[in-house]
Design an enzyme around this catalytic site. Structure first.
Site, mmCIF file in Angstrom:
data_model
loop_
_atom_site.group_PDB
_atom_site.id
_atom_site.type_symbol
_atom_site.label_atom_id
_atom_site.label_comp_id
_atom_site.label_asym_id
_atom_site.label_seq_id
_atom_site.Cartn_x
_atom_site.Cartn_y
_atom_site.Cartn_z
ATOM 1 N N THR A 190 69.517 -18.621 56.669
ATOM 2 C CA THR A 190 70.965 -18.700 56.707
ATOM 3 C C THR A 190 71.447 -19.841 57.594
ATOM 4 O O THR A 190 70.764 -20.199 58.540
ATOM 5 C CB THR A 190 71.458 -17.340 57.251
ATOM 6 N N ARG A 218 72.735 -7.002 46.126
ATOM 7 C CA ARG A 218 72.550 -6.769 47.577
ATOM 8 C C ARG A 218 73.431 -7.740 48.374
ATOM 9 O O ARG A 218 73.458 -8.928 48.129
ATOM 10 C CB ARG A 218 71.082 -6.977 47.957
ATOM 11 N N ASP A 221 74.441 -9.258 55.931
ATOM 12 C CA ASP A 221 75.395 -9.243 57.045
ATOM 13 C C ASP A 221 76.347 -10.439 57.035
ATOM 14 O O ASP A 221 77.432 -10.387 57.625
ATOM 15 C CB ASP A 221 74.631 -9.240 58.377
ATOM 16 N N GLY A 244 69.344 -9.039 57.665
ATOM 17 C CA GLY A 244 70.742 -8.623 57.574
ATOM 18 C C GLY A 244 71.022 -7.150 57.775
ATOM 19 O O GLY A 244 72.018 -6.788 58.409
HETATM 20 N N1 ASP Z 1 71.060 -12.597 57.440
HETATM 21 C C1 ASP Z 1 70.794 -13.042 56.087
HETATM 22 C C2 ASP Z 1 70.809 -11.868 55.160
HETATM 23 O O1 ASP Z 1 70.268 -10.844 55.497
HETATM 24 C C3 ASP Z 1 69.493 -13.734 55.935
HETATM 25 C C4 ASP Z 1 69.203 -14.847 56.905
HETATM 26 O O2 ASP Z 1 69.723 -14.884 58.012
HETATM 27 O O3 ASP Z 1 68.425 -15.721 56.518
HETATM 28 O O4 ASP Z 1 71.306 -11.999 54.064
#
Ligand code: ASP
Length: 323
Positions: A190, A218, A221, A244
Site C-alpha cells: 500500500t 474484500r 483498512d 488490513g
Molecule cells: N493494508 C492493506 C490491506 O489490507 C494492504 C497493505 O498495506 O499492503 O488492504
C-alpha cells in the site's frame, strides 16, 4: 521535530513487509528509491507553493499509483478471480472531512476520486460501480482493466493460489522466488502520505490494491476512516500499511489520535505502543507514518522494512527501505 513557522512536512510510505537487502537487486532498489523521491518532490511542490495538505498527499500518492512498483493504482495486486480491486481514502485534519472509494476496478488514480468524493459529494465512501460512475461524472481519468495487468503480479497470484494463501505483496518480484513463503510472501505494498502545510493544516491519505488472491469484494483498512487513514489537526495525521484486518479490528489510525488526545502521549509513544506492542501481540504485521501540527513525526513498523520518505521546508528529501 520541525516546529518553525511556515514550515511544511511531508511523509510517505510505499508499504511494509519482509523487505530485506539480500532479496533486492541494485536496479530494483534504485528504482524504488527514485520513485519515492519523485513522490516526495511532487507533494513538496504543492506545499512550498502554499498549497493544501490534502492536495500534497494526493500529488505524492499519484506518483506511486502510476508506478508498477507499488501495490496501488497501476501496480495493484490481483484478486482470486484475477482482477484488480482498489481502495483509497483521504482525510482533511482541519475540517475532518473525508472521502474514500472501495472495490474500484477502472479508475487510474483512486486517490483522486477519493478526494473528489470528499469535495464534491455528500458522502464519505463510494464503492464499485457507484464510485466509477461518480468518477466519470467528475471527469476523472478511467483506465482499462488491462492497464493494471502486470505479468509478475499475475505470477504471484498463481503461486498464492497454488499455496492456497492470501498474501500481501508490494513488489514486482515473485513473492515465492526463494520458495520461502514465510519470508517472501509477507509483503504489503500500500502507499500513503501525511502532510502538514504552511497553513498549519494536516492531511492523510492511503491507496492500495489490497492483498494478492483476496476474495472478490474484500475491503481492507485503507478506505476505512479511522482504520487505515485518519487526520485531525488537534492530534495528528496517520496513514497505515499492513495486514488490513488487524488495522480494522484495532482502529489503528484513530487509536494513535485517541492516545494523543486522551492520554496526552507523544506521537512516537502512541505509534510505539500500537505497532510494537498491541499489534505485535496479535501478530498483526504492519506500520504507519504519522505527523502532528508541530511537525513531530514517526515512521513505525514491526516488519523487516518499510518503503518510506520524508521532506520538509528545512530538509531535503530522505528515502529509506530497510530497518
Ligand atoms: N493494508 C492493506 C490491506 O489490507 C494492504 C497493505 O498495506 O499492503 O488492504
Amino acid at each position: 521535530m520541525e516546529s518553525n513557522k511556515n514550515n511544511y512536512v511531508l511523509l510517505i510510505h510505499g508499504g511494509v513487509g519482509t523487505i530485506i537487502k539480500e532479496n533486492m537487486t541494485a536496479t530494483k532498489e534504485a528504482a524504488y528509491l527514485e520513485t519515492l523521491k519523485m513522490a516526495l518532490l511532487a507533494g513538496e511542490n504543492v506545499l512550498k507553493n502554499a498549497g493544501k495538505a490534502t492536495n500534497a498527499v494526493e500529488a505524492a500518492i499519484k506518483v506511486m499509483e502510476d508506478s508498477p512498483l507499488f501495490n496501488a493504482g497501476r501496480g495493484a495486486v490481483f484478486t482470486h478471480e484475477g482482477k484488480n480491486e482498489m481502495d483509497a481514502s483521504v482525510m482533511d485534519g482541519n475540517t475532518l472531512d473525508a472521502g474514500a472509494v472501495a472495490g474500484v476496478t477502472q479508475i487510474k488514480n483512486p486517490i483522486s476520486v477519493a478526494l473528489q468524493v470528499m469535495q464534491h459529494s455528500n458522502h464519505i465512501i463510494l464503492i464499485g460501480e457507484g464510485a466509477e460512475r461518480f468518477a466519470k461524472q467528475q471527469g476523472c481519468e478511467l483506465a482499462n482493466p488491462s492497464y493494471f495487468y502486470d505479468e509478475d503480479r499475475f505470477q504471484q497470484l498463481k503461486m498464492a493460489q497454488l499455496h492456497n494463501e492470501v498474501i500481501l505483496d508490494h513488489s514486482g518480484e515473485s513473492a515465492y522466488q526463494e520458495g520461502n513463503i514465510e519470508n517472501e510472501g509477507k509483503k504489503f505494498g500500500t502507499v500513503g502520505a501525511v502532510a502538514l502545510d504552511t497553513h498549519r493544516n494536516l492531511a492523510a491519505a492511503t491507496s492500495t490494491g489490497g492483498m494478492t488472491n483476496k476474495q472478490f469484494g474484500r475491503v481492507g483498512d485503507t478506505p476505512i476512516i479511522g482504520a487505515g487513514t485518519y487526520a485531525h489537526n488537534k492530534t495528528c495525521a496517520v496513514s497505515c500499511t499492513g495486514h488490513g484486518e488487524y488495522f480494522i479490528k484495532n482502529v489503528v489510525a484513530y487509536d494513535i489520535s485517541a492516545l494523543m488526545e486522551y492520554k496526552q502521549t507523544t506521537i512516537q509513544e502512541a505509534a510505539e505502543y500500537v505497532i510494537h506492542e498491541k499489534l505485535k501481540q496479535q501478530k498483526g504485521e504492519g506500520g504507519l507514518i504519522a505527523l502532528d501540527q508541530k511537525g513531530s513525526y514517526t515512521m513505525a513498523f514491526n516488519t523487516k522494512g518499510m518503503y518510506r520518505g520524508v521532506v520538509s521546508k528545512n530538509h531535503s528529501p530522505k528515502v529509506d527501505i530497510y530497518k
